[in-house]
Design an enzyme around this catalytic site. Structure first.
Site, PDB file in Angstrom:
ATOM      1  CG  MET A 178       3.348  -4.564  15.454  1.00 47.33           C
ATOM      2  SD  MET A 178       5.116  -4.569  15.134  1.00 47.33           S
ATOM      3  CE  MET A 178       5.708  -4.189  16.768  1.00 47.33           C
ATOM      4  CE  LYS A 213      14.389 -15.448  17.425  1.00 43.74           C
ATOM      5  NZ  LYS A 213      13.582 -15.950  16.268  1.00 43.74           N
ATOM      6  CE1 TYR A 238      -1.058  -3.438   7.369  1.00 45.56           C
ATOM      7  CE2 TYR A 238      -3.063  -3.684   6.075  1.00 45.56           C
ATOM      8  CZ  TYR A 238      -1.715  -3.434   6.149  1.00 45.56           C
ATOM      9  OH  TYR A 238      -1.001  -3.193   5.010  1.00 45.56           O
ATOM     10  NE  ARG A 277      -3.302  -2.671   2.343  1.00 53.67           N
ATOM     11  CZ  ARG A 277      -4.444  -2.969   1.751  1.00 53.67           C
ATOM     12  NH1 ARG A 277      -5.150  -2.032   1.168  1.00 53.67           N
ATOM     13  NH2 ARG A 277      -4.892  -4.196   1.738  1.00 53.67           N
ATOM     14  N   GLY A 312       6.916 -11.708  20.826  1.00 47.47           N
ATOM     15  CA  GLY A 312       7.791 -11.927  19.682  1.00 47.47           C
ATOM     16  C   GLY A 312       9.173 -11.369  19.958  1.00 47.47           C
ATOM     17  CB  THR A 318      12.706 -19.358  20.342  1.00 46.40           C
ATOM     18  OG1 THR A 318      12.032 -19.978  19.237  1.00 46.40           O
ATOM     19  CG2 THR A 318      14.056 -20.017  20.542  1.00 46.40           C
ATOM     20  N   GLY A 352      12.731  -9.445  14.190  1.00 49.69           N
ATOM     21  CA  GLY A 352      13.076  -8.098  13.753  1.00 49.69           C
ATOM     22  C   GLY A 352      11.998  -7.071  14.074  1.00 49.69           C
ATOM     23  CB  ALA A 353       8.310  -7.118  13.792  1.00 48.22           C
ATOM     24  CE  LYS A 412      10.695  -3.615   7.389  1.00 48.42           C
ATOM     25  NZ  LYS A 412       9.734  -3.392   8.471  1.00 48.42           N
TER      26      LYS A 412
END
Ligand code: ATR
Length: 270
Positions: free
Chosen positions: A214, A156, A216, A16, A127, A153, A130-131, A66
């Site tokens: 995060m 991490k 949608y 988008r 989580g 995990t 990376g996010a 990224k």
């Protein structure tokens, strides 16, 4: 020649970002072009260099590039360094590649737009990929009292918490070990994509607690449905998408676009 910008990803067909940046450009009277480019998974660098040679001034970078963009940048902002990822590239006057990330500030701005409790809040972040890493520093900067990182995990989550331990009260654990109540729970796992729900205990939300995913979609994610049934207020990640785009636009063009009109328009298209 009109200034060129793009979003690089793979796949990129459903992005988008071109629509968002076209709307921002129109709103602020900026002459620019913004397109979606699908780079080969194994060779982002060549696609970026070709774009710059063709007059590209900057780009957004999304999955799976990224970390590659982070490694490729000649210079990085401190926040990109902490995030370990780059979502915004700019070509410097000397022709170098400068990397920044607006994902974290995008989340915090959207949380503020939804009157989320942040200052002094007890926050749970789900989580440890990376996010998740990209939003930790901005959440701490927003004044949260404590940040618990829970992950499938566990090692991490612990390693990520360790990385930010000097910056505030940050701890890592597994989903089952989480104990509330929390003022804010942010889902930064990719579990929603697969329709999965992290195995969380009940009673996580304090009075007035907010659940933020995060992800949608047209329908609430499985995490938001679960949180709503627990009595939490729920918000999805559409606003974060728009806010990170607006922050990138401002970095490139030096003007802050208005995001509220886009939120309503984009919601209708989901
Ligand atoms: P991103 O850049 O989106 O964070 P990532 O680095 O691959 O992508 O991280 C994905 C995150 O979602 C991880 O925290 C992952 O948990 P693990 O570290 O245990 O792999 C989490 N995740 C993915 N699928 C999940 C599921 N079905 N249930 C719970 N967590 C999940």
């Amino acid at each position: 020649m009109t200034d060129r910008y793009a979003v690089f990803g793979n796949p990129i067909g459903h992005s988008r970002s071109p629509r968002l940046h076209a709307a921002f450009a129109e709103q602020t009277g900026q002459a620019m072009r913004y397109e979606a480019i699908e780079a080969p998974v194994a060779d982002f660098a060549t696609a970026w260099q070709r774009f710059v040679a063709d007059g590209g001034r900057g780009a957004n970078v999304t999955v799976p590039f990224k970390e590659t963009a982070f490694a490729l940048a000649d210079t990085l902002t401190p926040r990109a360094r902490l995030a370990g990822a780059v979502n915004t590239l700019s070509v410097t006057p000397e022709g170098g590649t400068h990397g920044d990330t607006t994902d974290g500030v995008g989340l915090v701005r959207d949380l503020e737009a939804h009157a989320a409790p942040l200052d002094g809040a007890r926050v749970l972040l789900l989580g440890a990929g990376g996010a998740s890493r990209g939003v930790i520093e901005p959440l701490l900067d927003a004044g949260v009292a404590s940040l618990t990182i829970a992950n499938r995990t566990v090692a991490k989550a612990e390693a990520l918490a360790q990385l930010f331990a000097e910056r505030g009260e940050v701890e890592g654990c597994g989903f089952e070990a989480v104990t509330g109540p929390f003022d804010l729970v942010v889902n930064a796992t990719s579990a929603s994509l697969a329709g999965d729900l992290p195995p969380l205990p009940e009673g996580l939300f304090g009075v007035g607690g907010l659940a933020y995913d995060m992800m949608y979609a047209a329908e609430p994610t499985v995490f938001l449905r679960w949180a709503g049934a627990q009595g939490a207020r729920t918000v999805d990640g559409l606003g974060m998408l728009i806010e990170q785009a607006a922050a990138s636009f401002a970095l490139w063009r030096g003007v802050e676009p208005e995001t509220a009109p886009l939120y309503a328009a984009l919601r209708q298209t989901l």
